[in-house]
Scaffold this motif. Structure first.
Motif, mmCIF file in Angstrom:
data_model
loop_
_atom_site.group_PDB
_atom_site.id
_atom_site.type_symbol
_atom_site.label_atom_id
_atom_site.label_comp_id
_atom_site.label_asym_id
_atom_site.label_seq_id
_atom_site.Cartn_x
_atom_site.Cartn_y
_atom_site.Cartn_z
ATOM 1 N N ALA A 36 0.420 -0.958 -5.959
ATOM 2 C CA ALA A 36 0.145 0.372 -5.518
ATOM 3 C C ALA A 36 0.592 0.665 -4.072
ATOM 4 N N VAL A 37 1.493 1.583 -3.674
ATOM 5 C CA VAL A 37 1.709 1.588 -2.263
ATOM 6 C C VAL A 37 1.591 3.036 -1.861
ATOM 7 N N GLN A 38 1.153 3.227 -0.706
ATOM 8 C CA GLN A 38 0.993 4.670 0.094
ATOM 9 C C GLN A 38 2.071 4.472 0.930
ATOM 10 N N PHE A 39 2.821 5.489 1.139
ATOM 11 C CA PHE A 39 4.059 5.826 2.248
ATOM 12 C C PHE A 39 3.885 6.742 2.932
ATOM 13 N N LEU A 40 3.838 6.318 4.197
ATOM 14 C CA LEU A 40 3.574 7.143 5.348
ATOM 15 C C LEU A 40 4.697 7.147 6.051
ATOM 16 N N PRO A 41 5.087 8.062 7.135
ATOM 17 C CA PRO A 41 6.317 8.050 8.009
ATOM 18 C C PRO A 41 6.780 6.858 8.480
ATOM 19 N N SER A 42 6.161 5.970 9.030
ATOM 20 C CA SER A 42 6.647 4.719 9.641
ATOM 21 C C SER A 42 5.971 3.419 9.145
ATOM 22 N N CYS A 43 5.112 3.512 8.082
ATOM 23 C CA CYS A 43 4.603 2.471 7.519
ATOM 24 C C CYS A 43 4.284 2.443 6.236
ATOM 25 N N LEU A 44 3.766 1.320 5.411
ATOM 26 C CA LEU A 44 3.432 1.402 4.083
ATOM 27 C C LEU A 44 2.026 0.918 3.988
ATOM 28 N N ARG A 45 1.233 1.288 3.123
ATOM 29 C CA ARG A 45 -0.234 0.861 3.060
ATOM 30 C C ARG A 45 -0.152 0.405 1.683
ATOM 31 N N ILE A 46 -1.246 -0.717 1.662
ATOM 32 C CA ILE A 46 -1.644 -1.359 0.108
ATOM 33 C C ILE A 46 -2.785 -1.789 0.449
ATOM 34 N N LEU A 47 -3.811 -2.068 -0.859
ATOM 35 C CA LEU A 47 -4.819 -2.741 -0.789
ATOM 36 C C LEU A 47 -4.852 -4.049 -0.279
ATOM 37 N N GLU A 48 -5.868 -4.479 0.715
ATOM 38 C CA GLU A 48 -5.649 -5.911 1.169
ATOM 39 C C GLU A 48 -5.516 -7.047 0.262
ATOM 40 N N ASP A 49 -4.694 -7.719 0.689
ATOM 41 C CA ASP A 49 -4.280 -9.132 0.033
ATOM 42 C C ASP A 49 -3.512 -10.116 1.005
ATOM 43 N N HIS A 50 -4.266 -11.246 0.979
ATOM 44 C CA HIS A 50 -3.717 -12.015 2.148
ATOM 45 C C HIS A 50 -2.426 -12.873 1.725
ATOM 46 N N VAL A 51 -2.203 -12.772 0.399
ATOM 47 C CA VAL A 51 -0.969 -13.524 -0.185
ATOM 48 C C VAL A 51 0.230 -12.617 0.120
ATOM 49 N N ILE A 52 -0.128 -11.255 -0.236
ATOM 50 C CA ILE A 52 0.973 -10.226 0.114
ATOM 51 C C ILE A 52 1.383 -10.146 1.738
ATOM 52 N N ALA A 53 0.336 -10.277 2.428
ATOM 53 C CA ALA A 53 0.454 -10.232 3.825
ATOM 54 C C ALA A 53 1.241 -11.387 4.464
ATOM 55 N N ASP A 54 1.163 -12.503 3.944
ATOM 56 C CA ASP A 54 2.047 -13.802 4.257
ATOM 57 C C ASP A 54 3.191 -13.422 3.850
ATOM 58 N N MET A 55 3.602 -12.895 2.731
ATOM 59 C CA MET A 55 5.010 -12.516 2.118
ATOM 60 C C MET A 55 5.717 -11.572 3.147
ATOM 61 N N VAL A 56 5.143 -10.659 3.564
ATOM 62 C CA VAL A 56 5.326 -9.544 4.293
ATOM 63 C C VAL A 56 5.839 -10.181 5.732
ATOM 64 N N ARG A 57 4.956 -11.156 6.161
ATOM 65 C CA ARG A 57 5.501 -11.516 7.403
ATOM 66 C C ARG A 57 6.453 -12.616 7.379
ATOM 67 N N LYS A 58 6.775 -13.167 6.127
ATOM 68 C CA LYS A 58 7.850 -14.043 5.963
ATOM 69 C C LYS A 58 9.179 -13.328 5.894
ATOM 70 N N LEU A 59 9.002 -12.116 5.460
ATOM 71 C CA LEU A 59 10.266 -11.280 5.571
ATOM 72 C C LEU A 59 10.468 -10.174 6.636
ATOM 73 N N GLY A 60 9.775 -10.808 7.929
ATOM 74 C CA GLY A 60 9.832 -10.207 8.937
ATOM 75 C C GLY A 60 9.324 -8.878 9.211
ATOM 76 N N GLY A 61 8.145 -8.635 8.600
ATOM 77 C CA GLY A 61 7.522 -7.405 8.733
ATOM 78 C C GLY A 61 6.029 -7.785 9.374
#
Length: 143
Positions: free
Chosen positions: A98-123
């Motif tokens: 589930a993703v909340q779309f905002l003008p300059s960012c995305l929000r998701i429920l906290e998940d450390h595995v996804i946070a690591d993936m995002v950082r590895k992809l440059g975010g």
């Protein structure tokens, strides 16, 4: 008391009660809860709907209960460019999050595995607390 339908935020006026619910409890067909004022209510709808913060539950007696979106532990995801943010959105969708779309960012429920993936992809993925109101999707109805 029984709530029998949902009214979008712009279609109701004065509520006698309010209820604060997290994201999971705002996508329901049937739910027993206690209002912020201490009144027990049964949500009893014909089908599950995504209830947004600001919507109202219409009670059988014609009165309303305002729905407030509870603060939740979230990740706010940003990227250096719009293209990079779109790419991250694709990866989140590919994982059926589930993703909340905002003008300059995305929000998701906290998940450390996804946070690591995002950082590895440059975010970037910053922890935060806020109401969560993700997109309902093409196959989910709004009250």
């Amino acid at each position: 008391m029984r709530a029998v339908r949902i009214l979008p935020a712009d279609q109701w006026h004065t509520a006698i009660h309010s209820v604060t619910l997290d994201y999971d409890r705002r996508y329901r067909r049937r739910l027993r809860f206690v209002t912020d004022q201490g009144t027990e209510i049964l949500l009893d709808l014909p089908e599950a709907v995504h209830i947004r913060g600001g919507d109202a539950l219409a009670l059988e007696d014609g009165s309303y209960v305002e729905v407030r979106a509870a603060d939740e532990a979230l990740l706010e995801i940003t990227a250096p460019t719009a293209d990079a943010l779109i790419r991250l959105a694709w990866h989140l969708g590919n994982r059926h999050l589930a993703v909340q779309f905002l003008p300059s960012c995305l929000r998701i429920l906290e998940d450390h595995v996804i946070a690591d993936m995002v950082r590895k992809l440059g975010g970037s993925a910053a922890q935060m607390t806020a109401p969560f109101d993700p997109e309902g999707g093409a196959y989910h109805s709004h009250g």
